[in-house]
Write a protein that holds these residues in place. Sequence first.
Motif, PDB file in Angstrom:
ATOM      1  N   VAL A 199      51.079  11.002  29.699  1.00 46.91           N
ATOM      2  CA  VAL A 199      50.016  10.512  30.908  1.00 46.91           C
ATOM      3  C   VAL A 199      48.587  11.070  30.951  1.00 46.91           C
ATOM      4  O   VAL A 199      47.769  10.285  31.255  1.00 46.91           O
ATOM      5  N   MET A 255      55.257  17.699  26.945  1.00 47.57           N
ATOM      6  CA  MET A 255      53.938  16.979  27.184  1.00 47.57           C
ATOM      7  C   MET A 255      52.930  17.195  26.286  1.00 47.57           C
ATOM      8  O   MET A 255      52.895  18.020  25.704  1.00 47.57           O
ATOM      9  N   ASP A 314      59.058   8.558  32.607  1.00 46.55           N
ATOM     10  CA  ASP A 314      59.667   9.715  32.454  1.00 46.55           C
ATOM     11  C   ASP A 314      61.088   9.832  32.553  1.00 46.55           C
ATOM     12  O   ASP A 314      62.024  10.266  31.674  1.00 46.55           O
TER      13      ASP A 314
HETATM   14  N1  PLP Z   1      53.266  13.109  34.275  1.00 41.28           N
HETATM   15  C1  PLP Z   1      52.063  13.650  34.453  1.00 41.28           C
HETATM   16  C2  PLP Z   1      51.331  14.850  33.461  1.00 41.28           C
HETATM   17  C3  PLP Z   1      51.031  13.282  35.218  1.00 41.28           C
HETATM   18  O1  PLP Z   1      50.006  14.181  35.420  1.00 41.28           O
HETATM   19  C4  PLP Z   1      51.436  12.507  36.408  1.00 41.28           C
HETATM   20  C5  PLP Z   1      50.707  12.247  37.474  1.00 41.28           C
HETATM   21  O2  PLP Z   1      50.319  13.166  38.280  1.00 41.28           O
HETATM   22  C6  PLP Z   1      52.704  11.970  36.150  1.00 41.28           C
HETATM   23  C7  PLP Z   1      53.468  12.139  34.904  1.00 41.28           C
HETATM   24  C8  PLP Z   1      53.214  10.727  37.099  1.00 41.28           C
HETATM   25  O3  PLP Z   1      52.387   9.523  36.834  1.00 41.28           O
HETATM   26  P1  PLP Z   1      52.432   8.505  38.170  1.00 41.28           P
HETATM   27  O4  PLP Z   1      51.867   9.083  39.111  1.00 41.28           O
HETATM   28  O5  PLP Z   1      52.023   7.293  37.429  1.00 41.28           O
HETATM   29  O6  PLP Z   1      54.132   8.408  38.522  1.00 41.28           O
END
Ligand code: PLP
Length: 384
Positions: free
Chosen positions: A178, A147, A74
């Motif tokens: 994600v 998202m 991100d």
């Molecule tokens: N974006 C979303 C929608 C998520 O649910 C998460 C994790 O909870 C992340 C980003 C962050 O990912 P990471 O834990 O691999 O840094």
Amino acid sequence: MRIYFDHNATTPLDPEVADAMLAAGLETFGNPSSVHHFGQRAKTAIDEARSAVAALVGGEPSEVVFTSGGTESDNLAIRGGAMAAAAAGRRHLVTAGIEHEAVLNTVTALGKHGWTTTVLGVAASGILPPDRLREALTPETAMVSVMHANNEVGTIQPIAELAALARAAGALFHTDAVQSAGKIPIDVRGLGVDLASFSAHKLYGPKGVGALWIRRGVRLLPVLSGGRQERNRRPGTENVPGIVGFGVAARLAAQRLDDMGARLAALRDRLEAGVLALVPRTAVNGAGPRVPNTTNISVAGVEAESLLIALDLEGIAVSTGSACSSGTLEPSHVLKAMGLSNDRSQSSIRFSLGAGSTDGEVDHLLEVLPGAVARLRALTDRTR
Ligand code: PLP
């Protein structure tokens, strides 16, 4: 009996992934930048993983950059894309109030460094109405980040429509995918996005590995400075075992997608219907299309954190969207952005199912939950 209904927080490592990671750690230890046999072997292993991740999301292998996880993906998308767009005089960023902190806090941080930012509210369903984005776009908009699926309520955004609006305004479109990867089919080209973030640990892969898909031709400046790895976009010696694990997890996810989606949707619907029927004064948060494994339910008159602890004592792991800040519980920013009252937000529980979830586990939850809620409500009533 221990029951894990928190797969949106993280998933257990698939044994096949673990085996591949161990083998990669022991046998594929060369530095992928080295020219000799050991290095080339590691490079080949990374390239195989790159192809598997690309295949899962509908992109080309050369468009996939490995990172340390969803958060870094991100950051790279938004900071890297924003910095490249600034050269063209565009300094406006648009996002939605329901985003993960990895997006929201990145946009906020850029807002303190000369960027204009717009954070859009969503409808009560959790969906961003495309008209709201249309109205927010200006000739200065550099990037829109919305998202794909929300981590707390599971709602799926109309990404193709939103991305088309951004593109028509000359802005880049990033989606944090994600929470959708491995749960629903993803086709980055069909969605019309420019950038998409992924994280291995949400799809039975290892923690600390992610990917950013960057459409060919999109300009992006690296956020870290260092070597020339990942086509000059993400320096640092690659996490070979982690990336190999991500590749295996992506391949397995692609194979299991349809069957698992249908099974989990049925299980989630049964869980949801059961809770609504057996526990008075409950309601589902979010509406419209959702990922198949997630439901978010408010239980009036009950503090969600107390219910989480009561269920944990019964061996059932769930979660709430509340964040603890300076010793007080802040209501979930997602539910707030959907317009829910603080009371309702603070009584909301997320159940997120996964590959290992069974009918028996849902039955057990439905046996335990009504009593746990009744006890907590009786306690609240007495202390009033
Ligand atoms: N974006 C979303 C929608 C998520 O649910 C998460 C994790 O909870 C992340 C980003 C962050 O990912 P990471 O834990 O691999 O840094």
